[in-house]
Enzyme design. Sequence first.
Site: not given
Length: 452
Positions: A36, A49, A175, A196, A267-269, A441
């Site tokens: 999950l 992260k 990326g 790249e 390279v990416g998904r 502030h």
Amino acid sequence: MKYRVAIIGGGPAGYTAAETAGKHGLSVVLFEKQSLGGVCLNEGCIPTKTLLYSAKTYDSARHASKYAVGVPEVSFDLPKIIARKQKVVRKLVLGVKGKLAACGVTVVNGEAFVVDRNHVRCGDEVYECDNLLLCTGSETFIPPIPGTDTVAYWTHRDALDSKELPVSLAVIGGGVIGMEFASFFNSLGVRVTVIEMLDEILGGMDRELSALLRAEYAKRGIGFMLGTKVVSLAGSVSEEGKEQVQVNYENAGGAGSVVAERLLMSVGRRPVTKGYGLENLSLEMTERGNIRVDERMQTSAPGVYACGDSTGFSLLAHTAVREAEVAVHAILGETDTMSYKAIPGVVYTNPEIAGVGDTEEALQRKGILYRTVKLPMAYSGRFVAENEGVNGVCKLLFAEDGTVLGAHVLGNPASEIITLAGMAIELGLTASEWKKIVFPHPTVGEIFREAL
């Protein structure tokens, strides 16, 4: 047993849809073949992260003298960093399980197969449903580079679990994922080279701010090879007898090679639309092979919805969460539609870079006239207090009538303040309307008010 809603995939889209439907009293069955939380929770957003925060903490300790704090000996323990990452993931997965249980969701562990739009098979059981949600996610794309099958390389999953640091790392792809891992390993002392194909990193983000981020990391020792095509891979052995990977490339300067102890493919998904029996639904697909949906996430098949990466709109967890809410609201008969005009994009490097709405490049392609306001982040007192010797930029883009079209920030904590701009864009606020909002502030978010 018959359910009002059957959901395939337990990632952000799937578990959000299940929780939302369950809270509204609908009977829900959720199928997940692995863990999950999907890729995001188990091997994507959260674990990366967690690692990046450890690296950021280490960086902060190393430079504590900037803030008149003495830290005589600074070190890190990579196996413990990895162990903490795993602990965080386990805790959050248990949290998702608990929320689904509280909402009465039936979770089935196994690979689901669509028989038709009202029946899903998992193992020896067939489950009947009134509505079907497809939340099948995405997978790492490995480009067909000659030699790929002859060398050992990392995907993001391998990089997350490595308890030993390589001396050098080559990253194919500049990326978001590539830059976040480049940031992590650079902070821990690894010699990193980013290769790249495009002429700038972080395609889709603001080009000017991406270039500034690249320049910052170049000063920290990361090598960048832009406009460079990888043509082949080969194994090699160092003088010390260690296995290495040779990355052969071509660019405007000619041909050459980069040799590194480890290679990260980033390279990416790409959306996953095969392997679940989706062909039995005869769904209408886009030109890029993604599932076509309307503004309510409804596919071409009645009662069948698609959310998350499988739609191809935005391979981001927060987009998937909102799409899932829209889909369930459609099932409930509520009025709700999906909007993509204010989807934030964040890169969790140090400093962070974030953007929402249009970039200058996108507005130029659309032929839309706009006005740019750009300020150093030093206009925010809180930023100066917490970022000694660090520069940053805030850029706002306005239409001719003053409506906010885009916002882009380089500097910590860009990820936390970008939602302020996203709300302004989604609500269609003008600069004068947004400026009437009272900002606390001192906060870094006040940079937007300064720009207004």
